[in-house]
Every structure is written in structure tokens, then in C-alpha cells.
Design a protein around this motif. Structure first.
Motif, PDB file in Angstrom:
ATOM      1  N   SER A 525      12.745  53.168 -48.847  1.00  0.00           N
ATOM      2  CA  SER A 525      12.000  54.192 -48.393  1.00  0.00           C
ATOM      3  C   SER A 525      12.289  55.431 -48.625  1.00  0.00           C
ATOM      4  N   LEU A 526      13.226  55.633 -49.548  1.00  0.00           N
ATOM      5  CA  LEU A 526      13.443  56.888 -50.073  1.00  0.00           C
ATOM      6  C   LEU A 526      12.878  57.064 -51.408  1.00  0.00           C
ATOM      7  N   THR A 527      12.873  56.222 -52.322  1.00  0.00           N
ATOM      8  CA  THR A 527      12.145  56.294 -53.512  1.00  0.00           C
ATOM      9  C   THR A 527      10.987  55.560 -53.815  1.00  0.00           C
ATOM     10  N   TRP A 528      10.772  54.665 -52.782  1.00  0.00           N
ATOM     11  CA  TRP A 528       9.319  53.871 -52.793  1.00  0.00           C
ATOM     12  C   TRP A 528       9.376  52.832 -53.829  1.00  0.00           C
ATOM     13  N   ASP A 529      10.488  52.409 -54.195  1.00  0.00           N
ATOM     14  CA  ASP A 529      10.631  51.357 -55.161  1.00  0.00           C
ATOM     15  C   ASP A 529      10.563  49.970 -54.744  1.00  0.00           C
ATOM     16  N   LEU A 530      10.067  49.204 -55.303  1.00  0.00           N
ATOM     17  CA  LEU A 530       9.820  47.571 -54.902  1.00  0.00           C
ATOM     18  C   LEU A 530      10.980  47.055 -55.209  1.00  0.00           C
ATOM     19  N   LYS A 531      11.846  46.500 -53.953  1.00  0.00           N
ATOM     20  CA  LYS A 531      13.306  46.076 -54.284  1.00  0.00           C
ATOM     21  C   LYS A 531      13.054  44.348 -54.592  1.00  0.00           C
ATOM     22  N   CYS A 532      12.473  43.740 -53.869  1.00  0.00           N
ATOM     23  CA  CYS A 532      12.343  42.116 -53.700  1.00  0.00           C
ATOM     24  C   CYS A 532      10.989  41.695 -53.097  1.00  0.00           C
ATOM     25  N   THR A 533      10.858  40.618 -53.496  1.00  0.00           N
ATOM     26  CA  THR A 533       9.582  39.856 -52.761  1.00  0.00           C
ATOM     27  C   THR A 533       9.944  38.344 -52.288  1.00  0.00           C
ATOM     28  N   PHE A 534       9.477  38.040 -51.097  1.00  0.00           N
ATOM     29  CA  PHE A 534       9.519  36.822 -50.649  1.00  0.00           C
ATOM     30  C   PHE A 534       8.192  36.104 -50.392  1.00  0.00           C
ATOM     31  N   CYS A 535       8.178  34.804 -50.928  1.00  0.00           N
ATOM     32  CA  CYS A 535       7.022  33.984 -50.564  1.00  0.00           C
ATOM     33  C   CYS A 535       7.107  32.724 -50.141  1.00  0.00           C
ATOM     34  N   HIS A 536       6.110  32.533 -49.154  1.00  0.00           N
ATOM     35  CA  HIS A 536       6.493  30.890 -48.538  1.00  0.00           C
ATOM     36  C   HIS A 536       4.939  30.469 -48.513  1.00  0.00           C
ATOM     37  N   PRO A 537       4.342  29.716 -49.527  1.00  0.00           N
ATOM     38  CA  PRO A 537       2.996  29.230 -49.461  1.00  0.00           C
ATOM     39  C   PRO A 537       3.003  27.998 -48.834  1.00  0.00           C
ATOM     40  N   PRO A 538       2.253  27.212 -48.486  1.00  0.00           N
ATOM     41  CA  PRO A 538       0.760  28.112 -48.308  1.00  0.00           C
ATOM     42  C   PRO A 538       0.769  28.683 -46.947  1.00  0.00           C
ATOM     43  N   GLY A 539      -0.250  29.433 -46.773  1.00  0.00           N
ATOM     44  CA  GLY A 539      -0.435  30.121 -45.637  1.00  0.00           C
ATOM     45  C   GLY A 539       0.023  31.716 -45.521  1.00  0.00           C
ATOM     46  N   ASN A 540      -0.942  32.556 -44.898  1.00  0.00           N
ATOM     47  CA  ASN A 540      -0.593  33.957 -44.891  1.00  0.00           C
ATOM     48  C   ASN A 540       0.419  34.171 -43.878  1.00  0.00           C
ATOM     49  N   ILE A 541       1.317  35.397 -44.387  1.00  0.00           N
ATOM     50  CA  ILE A 541       1.961  35.715 -43.325  1.00  0.00           C
ATOM     51  C   ILE A 541       1.412  36.304 -42.047  1.00  0.00           C
ATOM     52  N   ARG A 542       1.950  36.049 -41.029  1.00  0.00           N
ATOM     53  CA  ARG A 542       1.213  36.320 -39.685  1.00  0.00           C
ATOM     54  C   ARG A 542       2.021  37.287 -38.809  1.00  0.00           C
ATOM     55  N   LYS A 543       3.417  37.357 -39.150  1.00  0.00           N
ATOM     56  CA  LYS A 543       4.193  38.169 -38.270  1.00  0.00           C
ATOM     57  C   LYS A 543       5.613  38.447 -39.128  1.00  0.00           C
ATOM     58  N   ILE A 544       5.949  39.772 -39.360  1.00  0.00           N
ATOM     59  CA  ILE A 544       7.275  39.928 -39.628  1.00  0.00           C
ATOM     60  C   ILE A 544       8.029  40.928 -39.072  1.00  0.00           C
ATOM     61  N   CYS A 545       9.371  40.961 -38.989  1.00  0.00           N
ATOM     62  CA  CYS A 545      10.389  41.730 -38.319  1.00  0.00           C
ATOM     63  C   CYS A 545      11.686  41.542 -38.868  1.00  0.00           C
ATOM     64  N   PHE A 546      12.352  42.672 -38.740  1.00  0.00           N
ATOM     65  CA  PHE A 546      13.885  42.806 -39.363  1.00  0.00           C
ATOM     66  C   PHE A 546      14.772  42.513 -37.970  1.00  0.00           C
ATOM     67  N   GLY A 547      16.029  41.833 -38.275  1.00  0.00           N
ATOM     68  CA  GLY A 547      17.079  41.613 -37.608  1.00  0.00           C
ATOM     69  C   GLY A 547      17.693  42.990 -37.165  1.00  0.00           C
ATOM     70  N   ARG A 548      18.580  42.877 -36.178  1.00  0.00           N
ATOM     71  CA  ARG A 548      19.049  44.398 -35.631  1.00  0.00           C
ATOM     72  C   ARG A 548      20.470  43.923 -35.377  1.00  0.00           C
ATOM     73  N   LEU A 549      21.341  45.106 -35.421  1.00  0.00           N
ATOM     74  CA  LEU A 549      22.708  45.151 -35.243  1.00  0.00           C
ATOM     75  C   LEU A 549      23.657  44.139 -36.118  1.00  0.00           C
TER      76      LEU A 549
END
Length: 828
Positions: A525-549
Motif C-alpha cells: 500500500s505504500l509503493t503499490w507493487d504487486l507482492k504475490c498472487t493466490f489462485c484457487h480454480p475453478p470458481g471466482n473469488i466471492r469474499k476475501i478478508c485478512f486475519g486480525r491480531l
């Protein structure tokens, strides 16, 4: 359902004409709301009682004609309950055994009520039956004695009415009207022919004149017909009143019968005088279509129920008095369930183009914010702009909204940024951005880092135009500008020309996750560089969220092919996955827990888990039969005390759901009345009592005694009787007329005042054991000690000295010293 169970919150809806009742002298308003009945104060606008006990929707309420302090209620659960509604106590429960769709009472019909039930063996056919209420000593009784009065009646409460002094009953359905006379046992049927007249003649509602033989019916074409001479099939006549341009939703006569009230989709209450189209008054701009009308028993007030889940109280001179606003039921909750960080209110779509802020604690709307700022036109098929996305900054100072037209191919988009003003105590528009994306906006979120202040505030939007955009605040260089900052686009990102669907920031704001169809991308979020990607076909990603604490290193995603995935951001690998059709994925903002709601086999199930552990901490299958579309964690003001480890995830936050039928539900270990009634409100009645001279004197004496104890340095000891004893609370707060005899409560009351021996210190316990062991030895010396004390006392009295008697602990120490052997000192 087992605790914690799904509960419907009060929404003020589903209240038919028989379901809204005013109690004389117009101090209380009673209305059915979901599974319960609410008693509302007309003067203070507070909810005084919540009558809970029905297992399904309440379909009708009526005051007991023989005792206006009591209330009858019917429900789809097949029971009729008799309440003492002032105290909130159920008196009797009558089990009928069939689904009850409407309820009516008559002053002359003692120990019986009238209900509408489905006809056995036939679909969409209903009967009006008389139910004989069984007499008995118990609280739960069966009332299976039913007498059919009319066949083929309408299911709605508004489609059946009783005539003057209960001599006849009228029912309407489609284009047919039937009147049954009780004494003559005569049934007359009348039908309106649709071939001879223009317009839609179907009946929508019916009401009877209170003092004359006159029937008023409302119709789908907006006409009101007044029927007379209906005792004969050939001599009947009717006249028509016409003002409404669409269906007449409800009618009501005044108590003396000189005025007729009507309402419909125009949001106007019409008052007709002397059955003439020339003499009528209007109360316009009531906000939404009028669904039901009810008059108070003394005629001083009337209330209207509206389709937006609001009750309006109106004076007899047709002047607005006040309103009771429940959770507004909109056409479609496109914004989702969002929590306002400032007020902890639930924020979602309200009126068309408005955002409603709904307080869950007080069960009422705080305010409504006009976002679209355009006049909404109630016309079917007209394409208009509506509110589709909402996001708050972490502190609640900034609000972002997205509105778009209903056009599918080329929608008109607007992104608005609102700033909360402390002076006006409302949100003010700061920036309007026309066409922020070339296609529909799919998601947006704020980044708000407290350690960096307002400079860290960033807004990210994703769209079907295959890009995500970063919006930042910039200072306005124009000195004549009314505001110091505005918003502009700072960065545009994409991934292989895929559609961007979801976005979210990590807890520290350093990472941004954006999903592009089947792929999740992670950006700095500071340089807007792409760090990594995750893929899980088949199917589109419906929801995403980060863990906390402690789980901040995990990223959670749910696909539309029924997989729940957890990726480790440190190893950039899949940590675990589960086969689960997740429709809702909601993280708790103040804990590590994440709630996932699945939809399978026509039932919704709840799974609460931590990303670090693949096994859920809580599972509740068959949470409800409706499909849950949205969910939100609402932080508590104070952590709740929960004994069971299974429900510890509910300690700091409460989880709310919204179903596809727009029923708002929650999970709670407390009952609904305890959760909605704060402790301060429970004491409101006691604090409002007049101060008597005795109470002033007693309070002054207590304050003086407490001050003396503080001055003398005495330790303040809180005894058990000073705490909230259940027996004392039951004795003081329960109405006297429902309490058992005093002899029964006397023992319980006295025992509650006694000090328990369970809270002894370790020293006292040890002393008691020692005293028991020395009891035999002390008995032999008791006479000598007593004689010695008497000698000493008499000697001191002769000398004129005053002495204090030794305490038990001092006597025990003195006996120990006397019995101690000091012979070993002689060797030295």
C-alpha cells in the motif's frame, strides 16, 4: 432453538388494523411486531413492555372487551394468548391447533373469539370460525371447540369486519361480498360484475359503521363504496366515493361514525365527511404508502401503519403528532450491513436514495441521510438512481457512498465522499466524482492507520472495468474554496484484464488484497507493487478478508464453487481449505474470529473459526430456514459475562444477520427483553416517583452515617443483603395483585436478609478448628479463669477504674500464655 438462539428483532411491521390498538385514554399503543407484541408509550415514545411467548409470527391483537387491561393475541403457531399487558404477564394460553391468520373479539360474545384459519384439504381457502375459550385452572389450555361462521373469506385482517353491536359479520374477497346475520342465521352474497363497469372492482378492504347499518368497502381502482339495505339481496344500494388513483389499502370509521378515513399508495390520509365527495380533508406527505389505519377507543387519536415500517400517530383534527420508525424495509439491501464506528448503529439502505442509521440498543432509527438528493418517483419500470455501496473510515469521520442508475449496460455512476461535522452533528458532502469507473463498482474500502493520522486515509474502489483505483486526499490550493481538502485518484491497478471483484486492507494497512475473478492479488500500500498472487480454480473469488491480531498473517477467501481457503502470507502457500458453500464471510473487527455462513439444502448454517485453526470454535447448523445474505459484527459497549467457553466469541461483539426476506436476526445468550432494555430504563419508573419527606430524611441519615464512618476510618463492608437479591427484587418489582400470599414470601424474604457463613476467611476457619481442638482443655480451666476475672473486676471497681471486657480472640491469646511452660528458662 438452543441458546444462543436466532431471534427476530422488533420491526414494527406486520401490524394489521386488528394488530394496532390504542388503549384509553390514548396513553399506550399496542402493535404486533414479528413474534411478539410491543406496548408503546404515546407520550414518552418509549417501549414499555415486550410481550414474548409466541413461537411464530403474531397475526392479530385485540383488547379483551370484558377487561381493557388485558389483551388477546393470535399467532401462526396456533395459539391464542391472554396477556396482562401492563405488567407483561401471560395469563392464559389457548391452543387451537391450526394456523391463525386473523383475530376478532366482540363485546357480547363472552369466552369466545373469532379467528381466520385455513380450510382443511383446500389450498388458499380460508374460514372464519368461532373459538370457545376453555375455562380451567391451569395456564395452558386446549380450545378445540370451533364453529364455522363463514367460508371463503380473505386471509387478511382487513377483509373481514363486524357490524353494529356485533349483529352481523361482513367479508370480502375478489369481487364478492358476503354478509352473515347471527340472529337470523341468514347469509347474503353480493357480487360486482367486471364486465359492465370500467376499472378493477376487486375488494381490498372492508369496515362497518359503528352506529348504523352501513358497510364501507375499498377497491383496487381507488373507489370507496358505501353499502346500505343489504338485509335484502334485491333492495341493496351503494354509492361511490372516489379520490385515490390506485388501490385503497385500508378504511376506518371514527368512533361516532361521522368521519371515514382512507389511505393508499399516495401517502395521503383522506378524511371524508357526511359520505360526500365534496367534503373531505387531507393530511399529505406522510412519507410512504398507508397500509393500515386504526382509531383509538376514545376517538382522540388515530394511527397509520406505512409500508416503510413506520407508525404515524395523528390527532383527531388531522394534525401530525409523532411517529415510531422501525427498521425500514427497502426493495433491496445493496449496501450490505455496515456499522457506524461512532454510534455503533447499523447502516444500510432505507428509503429510496437514503441511508438509514438504526440503533440496535434502543431499536429505533437514529436518522436518515439523503445520499442521492433527488425526488423519487413511485412509478413501475422507471429507471432511477439508487444507493449501492457504503464504507466508513475507522474513526467514522469519513463516509464513502456509490450511487448508480438501474441501467444494466451503461449505468450512471457517482462516487461521493462525506465528512462528519461536529457542529451540525451530521455528514456533509465534500467531494462528488462523476463516473469513477467505466462500469459497475463492485467493492470499496478505506485504509486508516491511527499511527499516521489522517494522512494515511486512502479509499480503494474496484469495478467491472477490470481496474481498481486508489483515491487520496489532497489540499485545495484555491484560497477562496470553502473546504481545505478534496479527493482525487492517485493510482490505477489491474491484473491480466480480469474483472476486479473484492478488496480489503490488512489490519496494519500495509497490504491491500484485490480479487480478480479466480485470483487474489496482494499489493504493497505504500509503493503499490504487486507482492504475490493466490489462485484457487475453478470458481471466482466471492469474499476475501485478512486475519486480525494473532492471525494477521493469514488471508481468507471463499469461492463460488464451495471452497473456503486460508493462505499464509509469510510462506505464500495454502494453509488449509474446506469444502463449504460460503455465502457470507464476516470478520470480527476486535478479535481473531471470523463468521462464515453457508447455504445448503435450503438451510443456513453458521461456522465461527480462527484462521490459525482449521477446526471451528462454534457450529450451529440450521440457523434458519431463510437464506442469510448479509452479516455484521457490532462491538459491545462493555464485554458481556459468558460462562461457557463455547460462546466466548460473543463476549466482545454481537453478530447480526439479514435474510432474503429482510428479517434481521442475531445470536445472543440473553433474552430479547434483557438485551433491548438497558438497566437505566428499568429504573426510569422508580426515579420518576415523587420524593416524599420520609425518603429525604432517610437519604440524609444514610449520607450522614456514611460520612461519619469515613471520618472515623471504619472499613466499609458490603453485606450480601446490600446486593441485588433475587427475592427482594421479585418482592419489590412484581405487581401486588399477582404476588402469592405474604406467608409464602416471608420465609424467602427473611432468608435473603441473613448473612451467609460461606464467605469466611482462612484465619476464621483455622481459628474455629483450633477452638474445637482446645475445647476440652479450656473446659477444665474455665472455672478458674472465670473466678479470676470476677476477682479482678471487683478489685478494679473498688479502685473506681473503668475497664473494657476482653474480646473472644483476646481471651484465647491470654489462655495460651497462661498454659505455656516457661521452666526451660531456669537453665539459663
Amino acid at each position: 432453538r438452543r441458546s444462543p438462539r436466532g431471534l427476530r428483532l422488533p420491526r414494527g411491521g406486520r401490524a394489521a388494523r386488528a394488530g394496532v390498538t390504542a388503549f384509553p385514554p390514548c396513553r399506550y399503543l399496542l402493535y404486533a411486531s414479528g413474534d411478539f407484541v410491543k406496548v408503546h408509550s404515546v407520550n414518552t415514545e418509549e417501549t414499555l413492555r415486550l410481550l414474548c411467548g409466541h413461537a411464530d409470527l403474531v397475526t392479530g391483537i385485540q383488547l379483551n372487551p370484558q377487561n381493557h387491561m388485558q389483551l388477546y393475541s393470535s399467532s401462526l403457531d396456533g395459539t391464542i394468548k391472554l396477556w396482562d399487558f401492563m405488567d407483561g404477564i401471560p395469563i392464559k394460553t389457548f391452543t387451537v391447533g391450526s394456523r391463525l391468520l386473523a383475530l376478532y373479539t366482540l363485546a357480547g360474545a363472552e369466552d369466545s373469539v373469532f379467528v381466520v384459519i385455513p380450510k382443511k384439504g383446500e389450498r388458499d381457502t380460508f374460514q372464519l370460525v368461532s373459538v370457545k375459550l376453555t375455562k380451567g385452572a391451569g395456564q395452558d389450555l386446549e380450545s378445540k371447540e370451533l364453529s364455522v361462521v363463514l367460508d371463503g373469506v380473505g386471509a387478511s385482517t382487513k377483509q373481514t369486519a363486524f357490524g353494529r353491536e356485533g349483529s352481523y359479520v361482513v367479508s370480502v374477497k375478489d369481487v364478492n361480498l358476503q354478509v352473515y346475520f347471527f340472529k337470523r342465521k341468514l347469509l347474503n352474497r353480493f357480487s360486482l360484475s367486471t364486465a359492465k363497469t370500467k376499472g378493477d372492482n376487486r375488494f381490498s378492504c372492508v369496515v362497518c359503521h359503528p352506529t348504523e347499518d352501513c358497510i364501507a368497502t375499498g377497491h383496487a381502482d381507488g373507489k370507496i363504496r358505501l353499502w346500505r339495505n343489504f338485509h335484502s339481496k334485491k333492495a341493496y344500494t351503494y354509492s361511490a366515493l372516489h379520490w385515490h388513483h390506485d388501490i385503497v389499502m385500508d378504511l376506518a370509521y371514527s368512533m361516532e361514525g361521522t368521519r371515514l378515513l382512507s389511505g393508499g399508495v399516495e401517502s395521503v390520509l383522506v378524511q371524508w365527511h357526511n359520505e360526500s365527495s365534496c367534503q373531505k380533508d387531507f393530511l399529505p406527505r406522510l412519507g410512504s404508502p398507508i397500509e393500515c389505519i386504526s382509531m383509538s377507543s376514545d376517538g382522540a387519536l388515530c394511527c397509520t401503519l406505512h409500508t416503510d415500517n413506520r407508525i404515524t400517530i395523528i390527532n383527531s383534527n388531522l394534525r401530525f403528532s409523532r411517529s415510531i420508525q422501525g427498521l425500514i424495509k427497502s426493495r433491496d439491501v445493496k449496501t450490505g450491513l455496515v456499522v457506524d464506528p461512532r454510534t455503533k448503529a447499523l447502516v444500510l439502505n432505507g428509503e429510496p436514495g437514503h441511508l438509514q442509521f438504526y440503533s440496535l440498543q434502543s431499536d429505533q432509527q437514529l436518522f436518515s441521510l439523503d445520499i442521492v438528493q433527488r425526488q423519487y418517483i413511485h412509478q413501475a419500470g422507471l429507471k432511477q438512481s439508487d444507493l449501492v455501496k457504503v464504507a466508513f473510515s475507522a474513526r467514522g469521520t469519513w463516509l464513502a457512498t456509490v450511487e448508480e442508475s438501474e441501467e444494466v449496460t451503461d449505468p450512471e455512476l457517482q462516487l461521493k465522499l462525506w465528512f462528519y461535522s461536529e457542529e451540525t452533528q451530521s455528514f456533509a458532502l465534500n467531494t462528488r466524482i462523476n463516473t469513477p469507473h467505466d462500469n459497475h463498482i463492485t467493492d470499496m474500502c478505506f485504509r486508516d492507520m491511527d499511527e499516521l493520522g489522517d494522512d494515511s486515509l486512502i479509499l480503494v474502489t474496484t469495478g467491472r472495468d477490470c481496474v481498481f483505483k486508489v483515491w487520496v486526499m489532497v489540499e485545495d490550493s484555491n484560497p477562496e474554496a470553502h473546504q481545505s481538502v478534496s479527493w482525487s485518484c492517485d493510482f490505477v491497478g489491474s491484473y491480466h484484464n480480469y474483472q476486479a471483484t473484492n478488496c480489503c486492507f490488512s489490519e496494519d494497512g500495509s497490504l491491500l488484497a484485490v480479487s480478480f475473478e479466480e485470483t487474489v492479488t496482494v499489493w504493497d500500500s505504500l509503493t503499490w507493487d504487486l507482492k504475490c498472487t493466490f489462485c484457487h480454480p475453478p470458481g471466482n473469488i466471492r469474499k476475501i478478508c485478512f486475519g486480525r491480531l494473532t492471525c494477521s498473517k493469514y488471508l481468507i477467501g471463499a469461492t463460488d464453487y464451495g471452497f473456503l481457503c486460508c493462505w499464509n502470507l509469510l510462506t505464500c502457500a495454502l494453509e488449509w481449505s474446506a469444502h463449504l458453500n460460503v455465502v457470507v464471510l464476516q470478520p470480527d473487527p476486535i478479535s481473531e474470529h471470523i463468521a462464515a455462513v453457508s447455504w445448503l439444502s435450503k438451510e443456513s448454517s453458521l461456522f465461527v473459526f480462527k484462521p490459525s485453526e482449521p477446526r471451528p470454535v462454534y457450529i450451529q447448523r440450521n440457523l434458519c430456514k431463510e437464506k442469510i445474505l448479509l452479516a455484521a459484527f457490532v462491538p459491545r459497549d462493555e464485554p458481556e459475562t459468558i460462562s461457557s467457553e463455547k460462546y466466548l466469541w460473543l463476549r466482545k461483539s454481537q453478530l447480526f444477520f439479514l435474510t432474503d426476506t429482510q428479517e434481521l436476526m442475531t445470536l445472543s445468550t440473553k433474552s430479547l427483553e434483557e438485551r433491548l432494555t438497558p438497566s437505566s430504563q428499568q429504573l426510569a419508573v422508580e426515579e420518576s416517583l415523587p420524593v416524599t419527606p420520609f425518603s429525604v430524611l432517610l437519604g440524609k441519615h444514610r449520607r450522614q452515617q456514611a460520612q461519619e464512618d469515613i471520618d472515623l476510618g471504619k472499613p466499609v463492608i458490603h453485606n450480601k443483603q446490600e446486593q441485588a437479591s433475587p427475592a427482594v427484587k421479585e418482592l419489590l418489582h412484581t405487581p401486588a395483585h399477582v404476588l402469592p400470599s405474604a406467608s409464602f414470601l416471608c420465609t424467602i424474604f427473611i432468608n435473603s436478609l441473613l448473612i451467609s457463613k460461606e464467605n469466611k476467611s482462612a484465619e476464621e476457619v483455622a481459628d474455629e478448628v483450633e477452638m474445637e481442638s482446645e475445647k476440652a482443655e479450656d473446659e477444665s480451666d474455665e472455672e478458674d479463669v472465670t473466678a479470676m476475672e470476677q476477682e479482678d473486676t471487683s478489685h478494679m471497681e473498688l479502685l473506681g477504674e473503668m475497664t473494657c471486657k476482653l474480646s473472644k480472640s483476646q481471651e484465647k491469646e491470654l489462655r495460651k500464655i497462661r498454659k505455656m511452660d516457661y521452666s526451660w528458662i531456669s537453665a539459663f
